[in-house]
Design a protein around this motif. Structure first.
Motif, PDB file in Angstrom:
ATOM      1  N   TYR A  19     -11.519  -3.388  -9.826  1.00 14.79           N
ATOM      2  CA  TYR A  19     -12.176  -3.851  -7.954  1.00 14.79           C
ATOM      3  C   TYR A  19     -13.436  -3.582  -7.894  1.00 14.79           C
ATOM      4  N   GLU A  20     -12.890  -4.816  -6.779  1.00 17.37           N
ATOM      5  CA  GLU A  20     -14.325  -5.341  -6.608  1.00 17.37           C
ATOM      6  C   GLU A  20     -15.260  -3.751  -5.494  1.00 17.37           C
ATOM      7  N   ASP A  21     -14.440  -3.049  -4.823  1.00 26.18           N
ATOM      8  CA  ASP A  21     -15.539  -1.772  -4.054  1.00 26.18           C
ATOM      9  C   ASP A  21     -15.727  -0.979  -5.211  1.00 26.18           C
ATOM     10  N   ASP A  22     -15.850  -0.558  -6.797  1.00 26.00           N
ATOM     11  CA  ASP A  22     -16.102   0.250  -7.660  1.00 26.00           C
ATOM     12  C   ASP A  22     -17.005  -0.666  -8.097  1.00 26.00           C
ATOM     13  N   LEU A  23     -17.153  -2.502  -7.653  1.00 27.89           N
ATOM     14  CA  LEU A  23     -18.516  -3.125  -8.503  1.00 27.89           C
ATOM     15  C   LEU A  23     -20.088  -2.272  -7.478  1.00 27.89           C
ATOM     16  N   TYR A  24     -19.422  -2.437  -6.311  1.00 29.44           N
ATOM     17  CA  TYR A  24     -20.203  -1.997  -4.939  1.00 29.44           C
ATOM     18  C   TYR A  24     -20.802  -0.979  -5.581  1.00 29.44           C
ATOM     19  N   ASN A  25     -19.604  -0.215  -5.325  1.00 30.14           N
ATOM     20  CA  ASN A  25     -20.493   1.578  -6.393  1.00 30.14           C
ATOM     21  C   ASN A  25     -21.372   1.681  -7.125  1.00 30.14           C
ATOM     22  N   ALA A  26     -20.918   1.126  -8.023  1.00 32.40           N
ATOM     23  CA  ALA A  26     -22.172   0.930  -9.131  1.00 32.40           C
ATOM     24  C   ALA A  26     -22.956   0.292  -9.015  1.00 32.40           C
ATOM     25  N   GLU A  46       9.713  -1.333 -19.011  1.00 30.77           N
ATOM     26  CA  GLU A  46      10.757  -0.865 -17.897  1.00 30.77           C
ATOM     27  C   GLU A  46      10.783  -0.176 -16.796  1.00 30.77           C
ATOM     28  N   ILE A  47       9.246   0.694 -17.780  1.00 32.50           N
ATOM     29  CA  ILE A  47       9.251   1.716 -16.205  1.00 32.50           C
ATOM     30  C   ILE A  47       9.138   0.430 -14.899  1.00 32.50           C
ATOM     31  N   LEU A  48       9.142   1.587 -13.609  1.00 33.80           N
ATOM     32  CA  LEU A  48       9.285   0.831 -12.276  1.00 33.80           C
ATOM     33  C   LEU A  48       7.956   1.035 -11.373  1.00 33.80           C
ATOM     34  N   GLY A  49       7.227   0.947 -11.431  1.00 35.67           N
ATOM     35  CA  GLY A  49       5.918   0.561 -10.390  1.00 35.67           C
ATOM     36  C   GLY A  49       6.082   0.467  -8.726  1.00 35.67           C
ATOM     37  N   LYS A  50       5.774   1.423  -8.144  1.00 32.00           N
ATOM     38  CA  LYS A  50       5.355   0.544  -6.062  1.00 32.00           C
ATOM     39  C   LYS A  50       4.644   0.026  -6.564  1.00 32.00           C
ATOM     40  N   LEU A  51       4.385  -1.040  -6.064  1.00 27.08           N
ATOM     41  CA  LEU A  51       3.304  -1.771  -5.349  1.00 27.08           C
ATOM     42  C   LEU A  51       2.628  -2.032  -4.203  1.00 27.08           C
ATOM     43  N   ILE A  52       1.054  -1.431  -4.573  1.00 26.20           N
ATOM     44  CA  ILE A  52      -0.069  -1.510  -4.167  1.00 26.20           C
ATOM     45  C   ILE A  52      -0.426  -3.021  -3.390  1.00 26.20           C
ATOM     46  N   TRP A  53      -1.467  -2.303  -2.296  1.00 30.03           N
ATOM     47  CA  TRP A  53      -2.378  -3.422  -2.124  1.00 30.03           C
ATOM     48  C   TRP A  53      -2.985  -4.212  -3.158  1.00 30.03           C
ATOM     49  N   GLY A  54      -3.411  -5.238  -3.538  1.00 26.81           N
ATOM     50  CA  GLY A  54      -4.352  -5.556  -4.623  1.00 26.81           C
ATOM     51  C   GLY A  54      -3.263  -6.230  -6.203  1.00 26.81           C
ATOM     52  N   ASP A  55      -2.029  -5.756  -5.974  1.00 29.34           N
ATOM     53  CA  ASP A  55      -1.109  -5.888  -6.957  1.00 29.34           C
ATOM     54  C   ASP A  55      -0.770  -7.312  -6.469  1.00 29.34           C
ATOM     55  N   GLY A 113       1.351  -7.512   2.469  1.00 30.99           N
ATOM     56  CA  GLY A 113       1.159  -7.237   3.097  1.00 30.99           C
ATOM     57  C   GLY A 113      -0.171  -7.232   3.004  1.00 30.99           C
ATOM     58  N   LEU A 114      -1.199  -6.246   3.978  1.00 34.15           N
ATOM     59  CA  LEU A 114      -2.486  -6.110   4.115  1.00 34.15           C
ATOM     60  C   LEU A 114      -3.613  -5.227   3.896  1.00 34.15           C
ATOM     61  N   LYS A 115      -4.120  -4.881   3.124  1.00 30.22           N
ATOM     62  CA  LYS A 115      -5.525  -3.910   2.569  1.00 30.22           C
ATOM     63  C   LYS A 115      -4.811  -2.771   3.427  1.00 30.22           C
ATOM     64  N   PRO A 116      -5.082  -1.878   2.900  1.00 31.49           N
ATOM     65  CA  PRO A 116      -4.272  -0.274   3.989  1.00 31.49           C
ATOM     66  C   PRO A 116      -5.991   0.466   4.500  1.00 31.49           C
ATOM     67  N   SER A 117      -5.559   1.273   4.923  1.00 31.58           N
ATOM     68  CA  SER A 117      -6.937   1.722   5.380  1.00 31.58           C
ATOM     69  C   SER A 117      -6.898   3.549   4.200  1.00 31.58           C
ATOM     70  N   PRO A 118      -8.037   4.311   4.560  1.00 24.46           N
ATOM     71  CA  PRO A 118      -8.114   4.897   4.085  1.00 24.46           C
ATOM     72  C   PRO A 118      -6.802   6.596   4.431  1.00 24.46           C
ATOM     73  N   PHE A 119      -6.409   5.695   5.553  1.00 28.49           N
ATOM     74  CA  PHE A 119      -5.005   7.087   5.887  1.00 28.49           C
ATOM     75  C   PHE A 119      -4.102   7.173   4.886  1.00 28.49           C
ATOM     76  N   GLU A 120      -3.907   5.424   4.924  1.00 28.15           N
ATOM     77  CA  GLU A 120      -2.666   4.885   4.898  1.00 28.15           C
ATOM     78  C   GLU A 120      -2.510   4.650   3.292  1.00 28.15           C
ATOM     79  N   LYS A 121      -3.946   4.786   2.339  1.00 26.95           N
ATOM     80  CA  LYS A 121      -3.911   5.494   1.244  1.00 26.95           C
ATOM     81  C   LYS A 121      -3.362   6.419   1.109  1.00 26.95           C
ATOM     82  N   LYS A 122      -3.543   7.047   0.910  1.00 23.40           N
ATOM     83  CA  LYS A 122      -3.365   8.510   1.140  1.00 23.40           C
ATOM     84  C   LYS A 122      -2.073   8.887   1.476  1.00 23.40           C
ATOM     85  N   GLN A 123      -1.735   8.509   2.511  1.00 29.00           N
ATOM     86  CA  GLN A 123      -0.425   8.128   2.547  1.00 29.00           C
ATOM     87  C   GLN A 123       1.049   8.000   1.466  1.00 29.00           C
ATOM     88  N   ALA A 124       0.533   6.360   1.079  1.00 26.56           N
ATOM     89  CA  ALA A 124       1.356   6.038  -0.154  1.00 26.56           C
ATOM     90  C   ALA A 124       1.257   6.497  -1.212  1.00 26.56           C
TER      91      ALA A 124
END
Length: 373
Positions: A123-130, A161-170, A175-186
């Motif tokens: 994650y790019e955000d992690d690299l900035y935070n570090a 075999e485990i199904l995963g819900k796809l999120i931004w970055g997968d 779709g577009l990158k979600p806002s922090p509020f949308e991340k929380k809802q997801a």
């Protein structure tokens, strides 16, 4: 009848060397320690550099860094070397820059050009935070993220075999990158999506975006010819020990949240992700940053659960390193009246079953060096 027993004895004698080799083979882990390497949660570069150089030469039994990299690890100036870090711990509990810089300088001394050295995490955000990004003018290496910079390889993937819900970055997410509020809802709703999908319950087109595939990062499949894994000695509530195996596996593929948490704990996915020819071929060394160890509250820094050990673990065997540090982490947790992590870190034993290394302490040779001697 006598002839039969003679032939049987000769056959057994032929097997003895192989059996002996299997029972006496030792997978080495070198631990180098210096309490002065960390002061006030800051790593001292000059001391860490000396520690790493000493560890590298001792482990490879070579007289110089150049010889260690070229003769033991077969690195040349033509290689593109990826240094996989763990940047999820912020400024203090991410892979320390002092250790990364020590590895980079050592590689450059061996003739690897700075433009052929890529420090990376997912994650790019992690690299900035570090504080690995933005790059400074005097930076001696490249820093790249998988998301959103380099992306995933559509031709190389792992199926579970485990199904995963796809999120931004997968890779397959649309779709577009979600806002922090949308991340929380997801995050609040994602646990039920795969179950609803499997049962055939009607869900929205957005919620139907699930997948049983995890694609490998192009940094692994295309950009780098050699990879050095530099994780941090810390915990993660979703996988237990966030060591050599987990940090590397979950950092190189997408759609990984399905492998974490209750009932899964990364097993067997972590081992299966790493048990691929392209990964086995390219990952040449594991250097665990244990300068400051975090045994709870991870992967972020929690001072009440941090221990300054001033240690670096080095081995070609990630299973051996994780197997050694896990009991120490459990001991700290039990002392603090926190449940141990061993029940949630079974993927380490699974990795041994897949031939990724040795988890049996009786077959691990631990070489502990204090530096300076």
């Amino acid at each position: 009848m006598l002839t039969f027993w003679v032939l049987l004895l000769e056959f057994c004698l032929l097997l003895i060397p192989d059996l002996w080799a299997q029972t006496t083979e030792k997978h080495r882990v070198l631990i180098v320690e210096n309490p002065a390497s960390v002061v006030g949660y800051e790593a001292n570069f000059s001391i860490v550099k000396a520690m790493f150089q000493s560890a590298l030469k001792t482990y490879t039994q070579k007289s110089s860094s150049r010889e260690a990299w070229s003769s033991f690890f077969h690195i040349s100036s033509k290689d593109v070397v990826g240094i996989k870090i763990n940047a999820s711990g912020g400024t203090i509990m991410s892979t320390r820059k002092a250790l990364v810089n020590a590895i980079v300088e050592s590689l450059m001394e061996a003739g690897v050009p700075s433009q052929h050295i890529i420090v990376w995490d997912k994650y790019e955000d992690d690299l900035y935070n570090a504080n690995y990004l933005p790059l400074t003018e005097d930076s001696r290496y490249l820093v790249k993220s998988v998301i959103p910079q380099t992306g995933f390889d559509p031709k190389v993937f792992y199926v579970n075999e485990i199904l995963g819900k796809l999120i931004w970055g997968d890779m397959l997410f649309q779709g577009l990158k979600p806002s922090p509020f949308e991340k929380k809802q997801a995050s609040d709703s994602e646990d039920n999506v795969a179950k609803l999908y499997e049962k055939g319950v009607p869900v929205s087109s957005l919620e139907r975006r699930v997948s049983n595939k995890s694609f490998y990062a192009k940094i692994v499949t295309q950009l780098c010819s050699k990879i050095i894994n530099v994780p941090v000695f810390c915990d993660n509530p979703n996988i237990g020990l966030n060591g050599c195996l987990a940090s590397l596996a979950l950092g190189m593929v997408d759609n990984t949240r399905r492998f974490q948490g209750e009932g899964v704990w990364g097993d067997p996915a972590i081992a299966e992700i790493l048990d691929q020819p392209i990964v086995r071929k390219k990952v040449i060394l594991h250097v665990m940053d244990a300068l400051i160890a975090g045994y709870a509250g991870g992967p972020q820094f929690s001072p009440e659960y941090a221990v300054v050990t001033g240690s670096i673990y080095l081995s070609t065997d990630p299973v051996a390193i994780d197997s050694i540090v896990l009991p120490q982490m459990d001991a700290w947790r039990i002392s603090a009246r926190i449940p141990p992590l061993s029940p949630y870190s079974h993927y380490i034993q699974t990795a041994e079953e897949y031939g990724l290394g040795i988890a049996d302490s009786r077959k691990i040779q631990v070489i502990r060096n204090s530096f300076p001697p």
